[in-house]
Design a protein around this motif. Structure first.
Motif, short mmCIF file in Angstrom:
data_model
loop_
_atom_site.label_atom_id
_atom_site.label_comp_id
_atom_site.label_asym_id
_atom_site.label_seq_id
_atom_site.Cartn_x
_atom_site.Cartn_y
_atom_site.Cartn_z
N UNK A 572 3.56 5.69 -25.09
CA UNK A 572 4.65 5.45 -24.34
C UNK A 572 3.65 5.43 -22.92
N UNK A 573 2.75 5.16 -22.55
CA UNK A 573 1.77 5.14 -22.11
C UNK A 573 0.75 4.14 -21.51
N UNK A 574 0.52 3.44 -20.33
CA UNK A 574 -0.20 2.73 -19.60
C UNK A 574 -0.58 2.44 -19.04
N UNK A 575 -2.56 2.59 -19.23
CA UNK A 575 -3.20 3.31 -17.95
C UNK A 575 -3.44 1.88 -16.74
N UNK A 576 -3.66 1.96 -15.58
CA UNK A 576 -3.40 1.11 -15.01
C UNK A 576 -4.54 1.16 -13.91
N UNK A 577 -4.60 0.18 -12.92
CA UNK A 577 -5.73 0.39 -12.33
C UNK A 577 -5.12 -0.02 -10.72
N UNK A 578 -5.03 0.70 -9.95
CA UNK A 578 -4.65 0.67 -7.91
C UNK A 578 -5.73 -0.40 -7.38
N UNK A 579 -6.66 0.32 -6.88
CA UNK A 579 -8.03 -0.53 -6.31
C UNK A 579 -9.03 0.51 -7.29
#
Length: 611
Positions: A572-579
């Motif tokens: 249920x979790x997705x790993x993301x990046x902003x900058x």
């Protein structure tokens, strides 16, 4: 034109008309009151709107307001706040100058109207009483006259009758005379009452009523004038704030004209410039010389046999990004210069033999401009004190900013020290004002603080001078690997091709020991260990706002676009990046993911090869 002469008989209609005038005045007061409520509500909504879009303190939004376009927007928000204030002024002035004044005037008007019509009713009652007295006197005179006539006729009848005694005739004669005397008295009374009534009636219709109606007319005219003045005040209140509102709009126009697209473009360069040079040309790999390739593979295999390369499947031991969910990172890919035979886990396919992994991996890294190995990932705390985790240009800016902040702190401490020194001198000259020894402890603390800050400045200035003196010009091989530069943490030194970073943050160049682009296996292992940022495999859009308060999560705002670096593994979790500085986990249901098919395929293939 007077109501007293023209409307002498319209007492009831005047009473209704004046009451209608008061109702109109109260209706106008209610109208103005509702207008003030609208102005207050509008001002409140404008203030809330301005506050809603104001940048939050100590947030990333504050950094965005260094651009001219966002500064102009901030100026617009501030001016809208002042604009709202003018609508509050309108409401306040209308309340005090119109509503308050008219409310008091209405109360006075009601009392005055009540008094005038009370006098009018009293005058009417008096003339009606006089009329009743006249009618009574008239009826009495009429009755006495009729009785006198009857008494006279009875006397004449008795006097003509020979059978009536003389005494009866005399009695009838006396009765007739009495009745005649009573009739005369009633006549005199009636005449007197009539004269009195006529006099009262004349005074009533030509003096009392005209005076009362004249006062009522003046009262009504004052009401009309007052409501007209209030309407004028209504317009003047609006007109008074127009110049200030105009100034607010002029300031918004001025802010809009200050937007400089060239300056904003330059600021983007200053904000994101890394200081590296673009990668050079890719070297040609000659596969027509099998002996040379075999030697190269044997050399690398020997270097691995010496313990310089140990595949790391578990990664380094470090703090978890999520307190109760363990995320396994993809295993590190093989070295860029390794041959197909050096890849663990058995033989490779013909396609892999034709196209070395190093070429495919480097091609993947250079084909995605959003992926940089020198991104600083905030995992488990802040970066190194010397900002060695940043590219040279960004590191120089951060160091310069730190030096400026420390100099400001030194100046504040020195100002406090100077003030305390002057105070101490005053205490020495005038002991009755205070004890000079009481400030010695504080002065000592300030001196220590200043000395510490100066040492800090020297330290950061040393790093700054080192960075400014070491922005090296890259060789072809160094430029080829600049896209793979990785941030150095405080516990280990990560290498990226031929560019190395020392623990103190400096950058050095080393020549490769082989003619082809090869790096030692240990360097490659360190390059792709747990600190290596994952490549972007797509983008996502935040569907809802998520406040990441737990360790390993990241806060996102509704509608924000981010990069996906790891898919949902079923938890249920997705790993993301902003900058370059921020990454973490968000609930998969909070984002809409758009995967890049090519990047996803390459990423999965690299995982399989590494396994």
């Amino acid at each position: 034109m007077s109501w007293g002469t023209e409307l002498w008989d319209q007492f009831d209609n005047l009473e209704k008309h004046t009451q209608w005038g008061i109702d109109v005045l109260e209706k106008y007061i209610k109208f103005v009151k509702e207008r003030t409520e609208i102005e207050l509500s509008y001002a409140k909504q404008l203030r809330n709107l301005s506050k809603k879009y104001q940048p939050k303190k100590n947030s990333k939004e504050e950094e965005e307001y260094r651009y001219t376009s966002t500064r102009a927007f901030l100026a617009t928000l501030n001016e809208m706040n002042d604009y709202a204030g003018q609508h509050e002024v309108i409401s306040e002035n209308m309340t005090s100058l119109i509503i308050g004044e008219l409310t008091r005037y209405v109360q006075e008007l009601k009392q005055e109207r009540k008094s005038h019509f009370h006098d009018g009713r009293k005058a009417q009652q008096h003339i009606e009483t006089c009329w009743k007295q006249l009618e009574a006197s008239k009826r009495r005179f009429e009755r006495d006259c009729k009785e006198a006539d009857r008494a006279q006729q009875y006397f004449e009848k008795m006097d003509a009758d020979i059978n009536v005694t003389k005494a009866d005739v005399e009695k009838a004669r006396q009765q007739a005379q009495l009745r005649h005397q009573m009739a005369e008295d009633s006549k005199a009374e009636y005449s007197s009452t009539l004269q009195k009534f006529n006099s009262e009636q004349h005074d009533h219709y030509y003096t009392h009523i005209p005076n009362i109606f004249q006062k009522i007319q003046e009262m009504e005219e004052r009401r009309i004038v007052r409501i007209g003045e209030s309407m004028k005040t209504f317009a003047d209140v609006d007109r008074q704030v127009i110049p200030i509102i105009g100034k607010c709009l002029d300031e918004i126009t001025k802010a809009a004209e200050s937007v400089d697209h060239k300056n904003d473009s330059q600021m983007v360069i200053e904000a994101f410039k890394s200081g590296f040079e673009p990668p050079g040309d890719v070297d040609f790999e000659d596969f027509t010389q099998p002996m040379k390739r075999t030697i190269s593979e044997s050399s690398l295999s020997n270097s691995r046999g010496d313990g310089k390369y140990e595949p790391k499947f578990g990664g380094k031991s470090k703090g978890k990004l999520w307190p109760f969910i363990k995320k396994n990172k993809p295993p590190p890919p093989p070295p860029a210069s390794a041959s197909p035979s050096a890849v663990p886990n058995g033989p490779q396919s013909p396609k892999q033999q034709k196209e070395p992994l190093s070429h495919r991996f480097n091609e993947f890294m250079t084909s995605k401009p959003k992926i940089h190995c020198f991104r600083s990932l905030k995992r488990g705390g802040a970066g190194p004190e010397d900002f060695s985790n940043l590219p040279p240009e960004q590191r120089r800016k951060k160091l310069q900013q730190k030096v400026d902040e420390l100099n400001k702190d030194i100046q504040k401490e020195m100002d406090q020290r100077d003030a305390l020194t002057k105070m101490k001198d005053v205490y020495i000259k005038n002991p009755q004002m205070g004890d000079a020894a009481s400030v010695d402890h504080r002065l000592s603390e300030l001196e220590q603080n200043i000395e510490k800050l100066r040492l800090e400045v020297q330290k950061f200035e040393g790093w700054l001078a080192e960075v400014e003196g070491r922005l090296p010009s890259r060789t072809e091989q160094a430029r080829r690997q600049s896209g793979l530069y990785e941030a150095q943490n405080t516990s280990a030194v990560n290498s990226c091709a031929q560019d190395r970073e020392s623990p103190d943050g400096s950058y050095t160049e080393e020549q490769s020991q082989e003619t082809e682009m090869k790096v030692p296996a240990t360097d490659f292992d360190d390059e792709f260990d747990d600190e290596e940022p994952l490549p972007t495999i797509g983008t996502c859009k935040a569907l809802y706002t998520f406040e990441g308060q737990n360790e390993g999560t990241i806060s996102v705002a509704e509608g924000e676009m981010l990069y996906v670096i790891e898919e949902d593994k079923g938890d249920g979790w997705t790993r993301i990046r902003r900058n370059e500085d921020e990454e973490g986990y968000v609930p998969t249901s909070y984002v809409e993911v758009y995967l890049d098919k090519n990047a996803k395929d390459v990423y999965k293939s690299l995982q399989k090869i590494s396994e």
